[in-house]
Structures are given as C-alpha cells and as structure tokens.
Design a protein around this motif. Structure first.
Motif, PDB file in Angstrom:
ATOM      1  N   GLU A 655      -0.324   1.068   4.847  1.00 39.15           N
ATOM      2  CA  GLU A 655      -1.107   1.991   5.224  1.00 39.15           C
ATOM      3  C   GLU A 655      -0.752   3.229   4.513  1.00 39.15           C
ATOM      4  OE1 GLU A 655      -4.354   4.064   7.714  1.00 39.15           O
ATOM      5  OE2 GLU A 655      -3.924   1.793   7.053  1.00 39.15           O
ATOM      6  N   VAL A 656       0.385   3.551   4.186  1.00 41.32           N
ATOM      7  CA  VAL A 656       0.991   4.774   3.582  1.00 41.32           C
ATOM      8  C   VAL A 656       0.256   4.409   2.198  1.00 41.32           C
ATOM      9  CG1 VAL A 656       3.051   5.765   2.371  1.00 41.32           C
ATOM     10  CG2 VAL A 656       2.922   5.098   4.999  1.00 41.32           C
ATOM     11  N   CYS A 657       0.319   3.587   1.518  1.00 44.26           N
ATOM     12  CA  CYS A 657      -0.171   3.053   0.158  1.00 44.26           C
ATOM     13  C   CYS A 657      -1.711   3.483   0.066  1.00 44.26           C
ATOM     14  CB  CYS A 657       0.297   1.925  -0.294  1.00 44.26           C
ATOM     15  SG  CYS A 657       1.927   1.567  -0.313  1.00 44.26           S
ATOM     16  N   ARG A 658      -2.371   2.854   1.244  1.00 42.63           N
ATOM     17  CA  ARG A 658      -3.901   3.047   1.293  1.00 42.63           C
ATOM     18  C   ARG A 658      -4.256   4.756   1.504  1.00 42.63           C
ATOM     19  NH1 ARG A 658      -7.756   4.374   4.314  1.00 42.63           N
ATOM     20  NH2 ARG A 658      -6.376   4.734   6.144  1.00 42.63           N
ATOM     21  N   ILE A 659      -3.553   5.276   2.120  1.00 47.02           N
ATOM     22  CA  ILE A 659      -3.826   6.732   2.367  1.00 47.02           C
ATOM     23  C   ILE A 659      -3.663   7.669   1.145  1.00 47.02           C
ATOM     24  CG2 ILE A 659      -3.166   8.861   3.433  1.00 47.02           C
ATOM     25  CD1 ILE A 659      -2.554   7.193   5.980  1.00 47.02           C
ATOM     26  N   THR A 660      -2.800   7.090   0.359  1.00 47.66           N
ATOM     27  CA  THR A 660      -2.304   7.888  -0.939  1.00 47.66           C
ATOM     28  C   THR A 660      -3.391   7.466  -1.983  1.00 47.66           C
ATOM     29  OG1 THR A 660       0.101   7.453  -0.285  1.00 47.66           O
ATOM     30  CG2 THR A 660      -0.474   7.916  -2.607  1.00 47.66           C
ATOM     31  N   HIS A 661      -3.870   6.204  -2.117  1.00 46.01           N
ATOM     32  CA  HIS A 661      -4.748   5.895  -3.166  1.00 46.01           C
ATOM     33  C   HIS A 661      -6.104   6.543  -2.674  1.00 46.01           C
ATOM     34  CE1 HIS A 661      -1.995   2.262  -4.350  1.00 46.01           C
ATOM     35  NE2 HIS A 661      -1.860   3.430  -5.024  1.00 46.01           N
ATOM     36  N   GLU A 662      -6.353   6.615  -1.601  1.00 45.70           N
ATOM     37  CA  GLU A 662      -7.624   7.147  -1.009  1.00 45.70           C
ATOM     38  C   GLU A 662      -7.639   8.613  -1.481  1.00 45.70           C
ATOM     39  OE1 GLU A 662      -8.434   8.473   3.401  1.00 45.70           O
ATOM     40  OE2 GLU A 662      -9.253   6.240   3.090  1.00 45.70           O
ATOM     41  N   HIS A 663      -6.675   9.386  -1.751  1.00 41.07           N
ATOM     42  CA  HIS A 663      -6.547  10.721  -2.053  1.00 41.07           C
ATOM     43  C   HIS A 663      -6.579  11.010  -3.313  1.00 41.07           C
ATOM     44  CE1 HIS A 663      -7.385  12.475   1.793  1.00 41.07           C
ATOM     45  NE2 HIS A 663      -6.284  11.688   2.429  1.00 41.07           N
ATOM     46  N   GLY A 664      -6.358   9.781  -4.255  1.00 36.82           N
ATOM     47  CA  GLY A 664      -6.299   9.832  -5.855  1.00 36.82           C
ATOM     48  C   GLY A 664      -4.844   9.811  -6.216  1.00 36.82           C
ATOM     49  N   GLY A 665      -3.841   9.571  -5.106  1.00 34.69           N
ATOM     50  CA  GLY A 665      -2.423   9.883  -5.651  1.00 34.69           C
ATOM     51  C   GLY A 665      -1.920   8.248  -6.034  1.00 34.69           C
ATOM     52  N   GLN A 666      -0.632   8.476  -6.559  1.00 33.42           N
ATOM     53  CA  GLN A 666       0.046   7.119  -6.972  1.00 33.42           C
ATOM     54  C   GLN A 666       1.335   6.836  -6.062  1.00 33.42           C
ATOM     55  OE1 GLN A 666      -1.105   5.183 -10.214  1.00 33.42           O
ATOM     56  NE2 GLN A 666      -2.613   5.980  -9.018  1.00 33.42           N
ATOM     57  N   VAL A 667       1.515   5.764  -5.748  1.00 38.41           N
ATOM     58  CA  VAL A 667       2.646   5.479  -5.026  1.00 38.41           C
ATOM     59  C   VAL A 667       3.852   5.015  -5.734  1.00 38.41           C
ATOM     60  CG1 VAL A 667       3.529   3.845  -3.192  1.00 38.41           C
ATOM     61  CG2 VAL A 667       0.972   4.598  -3.200  1.00 38.41           C
ATOM     62  N   TYR A 668       4.909   5.954  -5.756  1.00 38.94           N
ATOM     63  CA  TYR A 668       6.289   5.584  -6.209  1.00 38.94           C
ATOM     64  C   TYR A 668       7.192   4.746  -4.866  1.00 38.94           C
ATOM     65  CZ  TYR A 668      10.879   6.075  -8.184  1.00 38.94           C
ATOM     66  OH  TYR A 668      11.932   5.751  -8.485  1.00 38.94           O
ATOM     67  N   ILE A 669       7.420   3.557  -5.378  1.00 36.13           N
ATOM     68  CA  ILE A 669       8.375   2.862  -4.272  1.00 36.13           C
ATOM     69  C   ILE A 669       9.745   2.969  -4.887  1.00 36.13           C
ATOM     70  CG2 ILE A 669       8.965   0.839  -3.163  1.00 36.13           C
ATOM     71  CD1 ILE A 669       5.932   0.388  -2.957  1.00 36.13           C
ATOM     72  N   ASP A 670      10.714   3.402  -4.190  1.00 35.67           N
ATOM     73  CA  ASP A 670      11.994   3.647  -5.082  1.00 35.67           C
ATOM     74  C   ASP A 670      12.656   2.597  -4.876  1.00 35.67           C
ATOM     75  OD1 ASP A 670      15.142   4.103  -4.976  1.00 35.67           O
ATOM     76  OD2 ASP A 670      14.513   6.095  -4.856  1.00 35.67           O
ATOM     77  N   GLY A 671      13.242   1.782  -6.132  1.00 32.08           N
ATOM     78  CA  GLY A 671      13.975   0.541  -5.927  1.00 32.08           C
ATOM     79  C   GLY A 671      15.358   0.459  -5.431  1.00 32.08           C
ATOM     80  N   ALA A 672      15.723   1.571  -4.754  1.00 35.01           N
ATOM     81  CA  ALA A 672      17.338   1.755  -4.276  1.00 35.01           C
ATOM     82  C   ALA A 672      17.568   0.434  -3.206  1.00 35.01           C
ATOM     83  CB  ALA A 672      17.572   2.933  -3.510  1.00 35.01           C
ATOM     84  N   ASN A 673      16.606  -0.003  -2.508  1.00 37.10           N
ATOM     85  CA  ASN A 673      16.830  -0.953  -1.558  1.00 37.10           C
ATOM     86  C   ASN A 673      16.273  -2.273  -1.940  1.00 37.10           C
ATOM     87  OD1 ASN A 673      18.422   0.745  -0.133  1.00 37.10           O
ATOM     88  ND2 ASN A 673      16.671   1.212   1.265  1.00 37.10           N
ATOM     89  N   MET A 674      16.219  -2.593  -3.349  1.00 36.92           N
ATOM     90  CA  MET A 674      15.590  -3.748  -3.688  1.00 36.92           C
ATOM     91  C   MET A 674      16.381  -5.101  -3.341  1.00 36.92           C
ATOM     92  SD  MET A 674      12.805  -4.657  -5.391  1.00 36.92           S
ATOM     93  CE  MET A 674      12.051  -6.173  -5.814  1.00 36.92           C
TER      94      MET A 674
END
Length: 945
Positions: A655-674
């Motif tokens: 849902e966080v990703c969907r809202i971000t894309h809805e407003h034209g933003g890009q999602v950066y997922i930090d890989g610290a906890n990969m």
C-alpha cells in the motif's frame, strides 16, 4: 547381512554444514522454544503471504573445492600486465607479513566498526597510526581514519570547504590536472548541492569567484609545482584550498601543509594495497586544526578509561549520519578500515627511512625513463615530476600503445598524440628495458642519479617521528606487534557479534582466498577491458543472480559503501524525474527507515519529510498518505526499509508503494535488512523501484573493522538508463573512482552465492528468522520486546527495551559494557530507538553460541533485579564497573560483589576468556582533550597519573 549403513550426510554441503549454524536437531529444539511446529510454519507466521515470491531461487550449489576450481578458471581469463597507467592506481608490494597477518587474518577482517572502544583497542591503535602517518606526510595536524577512495574524499573536501569558507561565492574551482575520475565524482556531488564546478588551468583561477579550489599534486600528467601563491590568493579572498596528493610522493616533495593548504586528500593504495581492479583502498583526508570539527568520516582520538589509563575511541561521533539524520553533512557510513590498517602497517614496516628509499627509487626510475626517451629524441613532459611523464608520439600513439602491450605493459592514452607513463614500486630494470623497447630503444638505460625535482620543492621537514614508526623491523617483532594489537580486539573469530541491522555473519575462508591471487589483485581498474574478461564474467554472473534474488532488471556495481548506494539510488531517481521534465524534490522517510537515509536524501538535494510510526512500529499509513498527497507533484521518492528497522514485516508495504506511485514518486527500498528477504521476498516485485544491497552484510563481505563495503544498486528497467556510469566518460554520474567500485571484493559475494546455491540462500534467510525469534522468545520474560509483527513474530532481528531499567539507574550503556565481561560485542545500542538494544543473531551462529548470549543477558537481568530490589546500588554494581580488566582482577578488591561475579559472569569462557585491555572509556574526556595523532610517550605517562 551387511554392516554397511548408507548416510545422507553430505560433507560438501557448504550452506547447511558450514555456513548455517544450527544443525537440523538444534533447529527442532529452537522451533519448540518459539512455539512453531516447523520452519515453514514459522515463516508463514512471520512473512506476509501477499508479498512472498512464487518461484524459488534455483541455481545449484558448489562445494568449496568446486568453487575454488571455478574461481581459478575465471582468474585465468584475466591477463595480468605491468600497468604503468597511473591515474591514482599503482603497482604495490604487499609485504608477506602484512598479507598473512592482516589481510588474510580473520582477527582483523571480521571485526566490526570500533563503536565499542573497549573491545577495539587494537584496531583503534592501528587506525591512529594511519591518522598520524597521513597527518605527518601531508603536514596538516588532523587526519581521519579513512574515506572510501580519493575521488569521494575530494568530493567530501569540496562540501567541507563550502561549509567552512568565509567566501560566499557559489563556485568551486577544479584544476584540470586532477585525475579524470576525481573530476567526475566532484561534478556528481556538486550538482544536487547547487555548486558550480569551474574546471580550468591553475593560472585561470579567479579566487574572488570561488569558495574553494582543488589542485592535484603531483598532477595527473606528472606536473609538480609550488602552490603556495595560489593558496595565499585563495585565503585573501576567504576561500579554502584543497590539495589531492600522493603519500609516496610526499616522502620527497614539499608537503601541502607547508604550502598553506587547508585540506589534503588522496588514496593510501600504494602503501602495500593491491590495485584489485579498483579497490578497496583507503582514501584519506587531513586538515588544519580549526577545521577538525567539520571533517567527515571517523576520527580516532586518545582518551582515558575509568582507571585513568590511556584508551582510544572514536571522537566527534555526533556527526555520524544515523544520529544527525537529515542534518548530517556527510553520509560516509563505511570507511576503509582494513585497508587503512594495511597502509599503516606498511608505514610501520618500512619506517620513514624505508619509505624515503622507496620514493627515491621510484623517482629515479622515472627519471631514467625520461632521460632515455629524451636522448632518443622524444618530447617528454613535464620537466619537474615525481613518477609520471607524458611522451608526445603524434600519429604513432596507437602503435606505441600496442607495442607496449605486446611487451606486457599498459600505458595511458593521453589525448590523441601522447602516452602517459607512471612508474611505481614494482618497476625494475627489466620493466624499463621492455618499456623502452616499445619505443624502439634497445640500448640499456643508464640509471639516473640526479632528481627531476627542483630544490625548492624537495621536502625539508621530518615525518613519522613517533617511536611506533621506528620499531625494530625484524619480522618477528612486526609479527608480534600485529598479534598484540589483534589480541586486544573482539572479532567474529572470537565470539558472536549480534548487531542489529549490521548482519555480522560468517566470512568463509574459501570466499576470501581468491582476493590475494595476482590474477584478481594486480589488475589496474583502467586496464583495457579485454584484459579483464575474468572480472567481466564474475561481475556479470553476480549481477544476473542479484537480479534474480531482488526482482530488479539492472544493477550498478559502482557504489563502494551502503550509504553511497543509497545516495546513488536517489541520484538515479532524481535523474529519471529530470529526464521527464518534472521538478520533484520531496523525499518521505518513515522514522522506521534506516538511519543513513535522511543524510543521503539531503546530499541528493532532496527535502526530507518524516513520516510517523504507528504504536506497533509500522509506518503510520494515515500520516504517510496525508504527506504524500501534500507533496503532490513534488514527491520524488519514499525511502523505506523492509522489513523495517523496528524488526518486523509490515503488512502495508504494498500500500505504501501504491500510494507513492499514485503521486508519481519512486520507491526506494533500503537493502539493509535484505538478510530477511533473500529467497522469500523480492523487493522489485512488491513495488520497489530501486534498492541498494549491503554486500558486506547480506552477502558475506567482511566488515574489516569498519570497511570495506559495497552497496550496489538494483533498479527496475525504467531507471536503468540513469545508473552511474564509467567515471572516465563525460556526464557519467559516477559516484566512486573506479567503474566497479571496490571490484575485488565483489568476488566474495559471488563466491558466497555460488556455494550457497539458490536453496541454501533461502534456507539461510529462514534460519536467520528462526534464530531471531529464538532469542526473542527466550528473552521476552526478562526484557520487553519492543516491536512484534501482527502475529507476534519478529523478522531477523529484535529490539530489547531496556528503558524501564533507567528508573533504577541502569543504562543501556551499562548493559552493553557488562556484555564485554561475558565475552560478547554488544548489540546495536540506542538505535533505532534510544535506550534499547537491537539484536541480530544471523543464520551462521550456532545454537550453543546463541544460548551463551542468552545466558549472559539473563544473568545481567538478574543483576538489574538486585539493583531494583535495593540489594546493591547501581553505582556499586558490576554493571556500573563493567567491563572488568585483568588489572581489576589482581588489584586490591574493595567492591560490593565478588571477583568471581565481576570477572567470570555466566556465559563467559573461563580458559579462553576475553579480557578487554582497558576499562570503560571516558568519552567526555576524549572530546574535551581531542588528540587525533599518536601522542608522545610522556603524554601516556601523564594520563596514567
């Protein structure tokens, strides 16, 4: 009837027999403790089904023997030439004593950043030696404990000059004699900060128009000249002067400090560190005393412990980016500690006399080549140089380059009609003969005896005068000094290091071995690509497998730290928005995101807007949605860490990703906890557009006492055109000096992935989650677990809430120091929540070691209870006196608890007990009395008094 009994045990199963700690029987016991019927059931309870990947990772695993055979096959595809390309990278001799006792020694390469100084006195002393070496050679009083490479150090110096200069000008002057890759990284760093970069000849500098300037000394084409006049003019205009320099050259040349320079930067690579196709190498920075509190990175300082004994610590830590967040001035998260240690031991090994001898030999070899070429009628420049010359060859450039290559030598192509030659420590008469033969000169060159350095540029000051650089240089003494320092430290070769978000897992010997093979170590990063076919194959296959693991379509392997990966990812997003003609500059960052994120966003020119957390630790969706809507068409990105830094898998991530894309933003997922995702969840499939991967965490590169690291970024296809490029090319967007960053250590992660196989990587993730839930279950009655997932499970780490003990006078620091008495490095302290401990056991810790850790924490909880019930005061308790040293043990004992309780608490080994060399370090004293170079011996005596 036969007595033959077949077994299904496979001793070559690296993943399950060597890397993953708990045995199947131990896992069954642990599952019983956590209340799960099976490992599958635990994963179902922990990882939301909606985000689980559907296809398994399916490549087969290699045994250690098969891996080394594959590595040998790939190594042979590299062609090792004598590279006289220079440009900041030089052939170097690693003394075998340093290779064996430092680079190949897990006591040095498995250590963590020295944030707990009591258990890091050895590496802190070695890093203080590094700082002293850099300070002495550059002639500036304060140096830091390393940066990522020369190019990023220069970019940091530009930002530092901008903050500190009295001039209000908006431009920064760059001498066109800088190495091209340094110019490229400066341009990348300057753009989002709004700094205009002016590149030109030094004589074109207008000091009134700039806040600072940087010069290369010696220049990329060899020039050396006195910069005192340029620097004086800059100072009159209120601007600062930076000199990018060469430590070996400074053994002969007038030092930057003597010219009035404010800041010096460079690389310590040629002090015994292999080129490694680009790294890792220790960048350095030194500065005037009045600038020391603005210097980025880590600085080792001298303080005292609780008994008044000399003790080392990291000074000025409040600049660390995870504390200052968006107010940070730098995001240097990973230094190059292991490489700085190597360089410092190179200086100790040779001493000032040895270094001067090497520098003179290098210089006279360069003069020998120049004299022979001039005698044959060639046009050679410059007249004054240290180790680098250029030869005008006209239309014969390609022929000369080819002739040299036929003789096993790489030269530098300069413009259309010149070639560059940089000799180094490995250059001998045979190399010179082959080199001159490429120019058609078959007569033996007469060895030069006179320098090509003017008298007024020859150094007349002493350096490396401290006794540590004047030790007896017998190898027995060197070996013992290295051993003494390593014995003072606690690294993974001694005990579990349960640091939350740092993933201190096994660094297998087989993964490390190829690094010191010359086929990988001796390649110049700018050697012709056809000479690096082995590297191309290894890096290409690593990229393919990382794409399969993450769900991304492309990777840049350039960023050489995790924080730099964050920065590069945000620059990629920003470039994508610009290409679409959109002006987006707002970055939403939840408080549960990784601590370096805000600093990276600020450096990328974005405005940070913080998003709240819900009471259970999840992102507050309502707050997030409101702030995304408010940002509107200015929303550039959201930076999230998944699973969150609070240690849970959030159900709302899609849902966080969907809202971000809805407003034209890009999602950066930090890989610290990969380490909680590999084989279970692909960030690129759940809405991520870009992620960096900490190869030094999830993919087994050793932390090396605070570096090296690699933070490559993966992106979806639409972002791929905007990834950082080759720093030798125009408008590259390069973020580090070499095309593949610290290329040689990519081999470690590739080896890890090959030996684990797809199934082994997935099992490692599952066991990491099991180990963390086992710790949480066993400790939950003694310590509150701060955040749990919606189904009562943690991810691969858990947060122990120690704040309730504060009312009894017990701090998180007391618990951390008491763990040292038990023989453990403390978990991550006071982050992401102040007054807590974040624990990450990793999959490679055995049940026995985890149980020992749990025993220690339960015993500490009993000691807290004693204080809470009034049986002993906090001040008198072993918690407040921790850690206990051997001196405490043998001294007069007048404490309110026994020597046994103080020095041998439950969990501590008795025969092999780790004894910290100092008691609790006085941080306040160290900041009040800032000493960042090796102090004279009489100061040690005064501190003890």
């Amino acid at each position: 009837m036969t007595r033959w009994s077949p077994t299904d045990y496979n001793p070559d199963d690296f993943a399950n027999r060597r890397h993953i700690g708990p045995s199947p029987a131990e896992m069954a016991e642990m599952l019983k403790a956590v209340g799960a019927d099976s490992l599958d059931a635990l994963i179902e309870q922990t990882v939301p089904a909606a985000i689980r990947q559907s296809e398994p990772l399916d490549w087969p695993a290699l045994s250690e023997a098969a891996l080394l055979a594959r590595m040998e096959e790939v190594a042979k595809k590299n062609r090792v030439m004598t590279s006289l390309i220079g440009q900041g990278y030089y052939g170097a001799v690693t003394p075998p004593a340093i290779q064996r006792n430092i680079l190949e020694n897990p006591a040095w390469y498995t250590a963590y950043t020295p944030y707990q100084p009591e258990i890091a006195q050895g590496r802190l002393e070695a890093l203080l030696n590094f700082q002293t070496m850099v300070s002495d050679l550059t002639g500036l009083p304060v140096a830091n404990a390393s940066l990522l490479d020369e190019a990023t150090a220069a970019a940091e110096a530009m930002a530092m000059a901008k903050r500190q200069a009295k001039s209000k000008a908006g431009a920064f002057f760059v001498d066109r004699g800088l190495h091209p890759q340094t110019i490229a990284v400066i341009e990348t760093r300057a753009a989002p900060l709004g700094i205009e970069v002016v590149i030109g000849a030094a004589e074109d500098l207008d000091p009134a128009q700039v806040f600072g300037a940087i010069f290369q000394y010696p220049g990329t084409y060899g020039h050396v000249r006195d910069l005192s006049g340029d620097i004086a003019a800059l100072h009159v205009a209120g601007a600062l002067a930076v000199i990018a320099t060469d430590l070996l050259a400074l053994c002969l040349l007038k030092e930057p400090g003597a010219m009035g320079a404010d800041i010096a930067v460079g690389s310590a690579q040629r002090f015994g560190v292999p080129m490694g196709y680009g790294g890792p190498h220790a960048g350095f920075m030194s500065c005037k005393d009045e600038l020391k509190r603005a210097m980025p990175g880590r600085i080792v300082g001298v303080s005292i412990d609780a008994s008044g004994n000399r003790a080392y610590r990291l000074s000025l830590q409040t600049r660390e980016q995870h504390i200052r967040r968006e107010k940070a001035t730098s995001n240097v998260c990973t230094a190059q500690a292991l490489l700085a240690v190597m360089a410092s031991f190179y200086a100790v090994f040779h001493g000032p006399v040895g270094l001067r001898a090497i520098a003179q030999r290098v210089h006279l070899n360069a003069v020998t080549v120049a004299n022979a070429l001039r005698a044959a009628g060639a046009e050679v420049a410059p007249d004054a140089f240290f180790d680098t010359i250029t030869v005008r060859v006209g239309v014969g450039q390609a022929g000369i380059l080819a002739a040299a290559e036929q003789r096993g030598i790489n030269l530098r192509k300069v413009g259309r009609d010149r070639v560059g030659i940089s000799v180094d420590e490995t250059t001998d008469a045979g190399v010179i003969a082959r080199l001159l033969d490429a120019f058609g000169i078959d007569e033996a060159a007469a060895p030069a005896t006179l320098p090509a350095i003017p008298d007024d540029l020859l150094r007349d000051s002493d350096y490396l005068t401290h006794p540590v650089f004047h030790m007896n240089r017998a190898e027995s003494e060197m070996m013992r000094y290295m051993r003494r320092l390593s014995d003072r430290d606690l690294a993974l070769d001694r005990a579990m290091i349960p640091l939350g978000s740092c993933t201190m897992k096994l660094n297998a010997a087989a993964e490390m071995m190829p690094l010191t093979w010359p086929e990988f170590g001796a390649l110049h990063p700018f050697a012709p690509r056809d000479q690096a076919a082995g590297y191309a194959e290894a890096i290409g296959d690593l990229v393919d497998k990382l794409c399969a693991i993450t769900g991304y379509d492309a990777f840049s392997m350039q960023p050489n730290s995790g924080a730099q990966g964050e920065y590069a990812g945000l620059l990629t997003i920003a470039a994508y928005h610009r290409a679409r003609g959109e002006d987006r500059d707002i970055c939403l960052i939840p408080v549960s995101a990784h601590g370096t994120n805000p600093a990276s966003a600020q450096m990328a020119g974005m405005k940070v807007v913080v998003v709240k957390s819900a009471p259970n630790g999840d992102i507050d969706l309502e707050d997030f949605s409101d702030k995304a809507a408010k940002a509107g068409d200015r929303l550039a990105a959201v930076m999230i860490t998944y699973p969150s830094t609070h240690g849970v898998f959030e159900d709302t991530v899609r849902e966080v990703c969907r809202i971000t894309h809805e407003h034209g933003g890009q999602v950066y997922i930090d890989g610290a906890n990969m380490n909680a995702l590999v084989g279970l969840v692909k960030p690129g499939d759940i809405g991520g557009d870009v992620s960096h991967l900490n190869l030094h965490k999830t993919f087994a590169i050793p932390h090396g006492g605070g570096g090296p690291g690699m933070g490559p970024i993966g992106v979806k296809a639409h972002l791929a055109p905007f990834l950082p490029g080759d720093p030798r090319e125009d408008d590259s967007g390069a973020v580090s000096a070499a095309p593949y960053g610290s290329a040689s250590i990519l081999l470690i992660s590739w080896a890890y992935i090959l030996m684990m196989g797809g199934a082994g990587l997935t099992q490692a993730t599952r066991v990491a989650i099991l180990n963390a839930n086992y710790v949480a279950s066993r400790l939950s009655g003694a310590y509150p677990i701060l955040f749990m997932g919606n189904r009562g499970r943690v991810a691969h780490e858990c947060i122990l809430d120690t704040r309730p003990f504060a009312e009894h006078g017990i701090t998180v620091d007391d618990i951390a120091k008491r763990l040292i008495d038990n023989g453990f490095h403390a978990p991550t302290m006071s982050w992401p929540v102040s007054g807590t401990l974040m624990v990450e056991p990793t999959e490679s810790e055995t049940k026995a070691e985890i149980d020992r850790f749990i025993t220690a924490l339960l015993a500490i909880r009993d000691e807290i209870t004693e204080v809470a019930e009034g049986r002993i005061s906090a001040e008198d308790s072993p918690l407040r006196h921790a850690p206990h040293t051997v001196e405490d043990l043998v001294a007069e004992w007048d404490r309110a608890y026994s020597r046994e309780q103080g020095c041998f608490p439950p969990g501590a080994f008795r025969v092999d007990k780790y004894w910290p060399p100092v008691g609790r370090v006085d941080n306040a004293y160290g900041d009040r009395n800032l000493i960042c170079t090796c102090p004279p011996l009489e100061d040690y005596a005064e501190a003890a008094e």
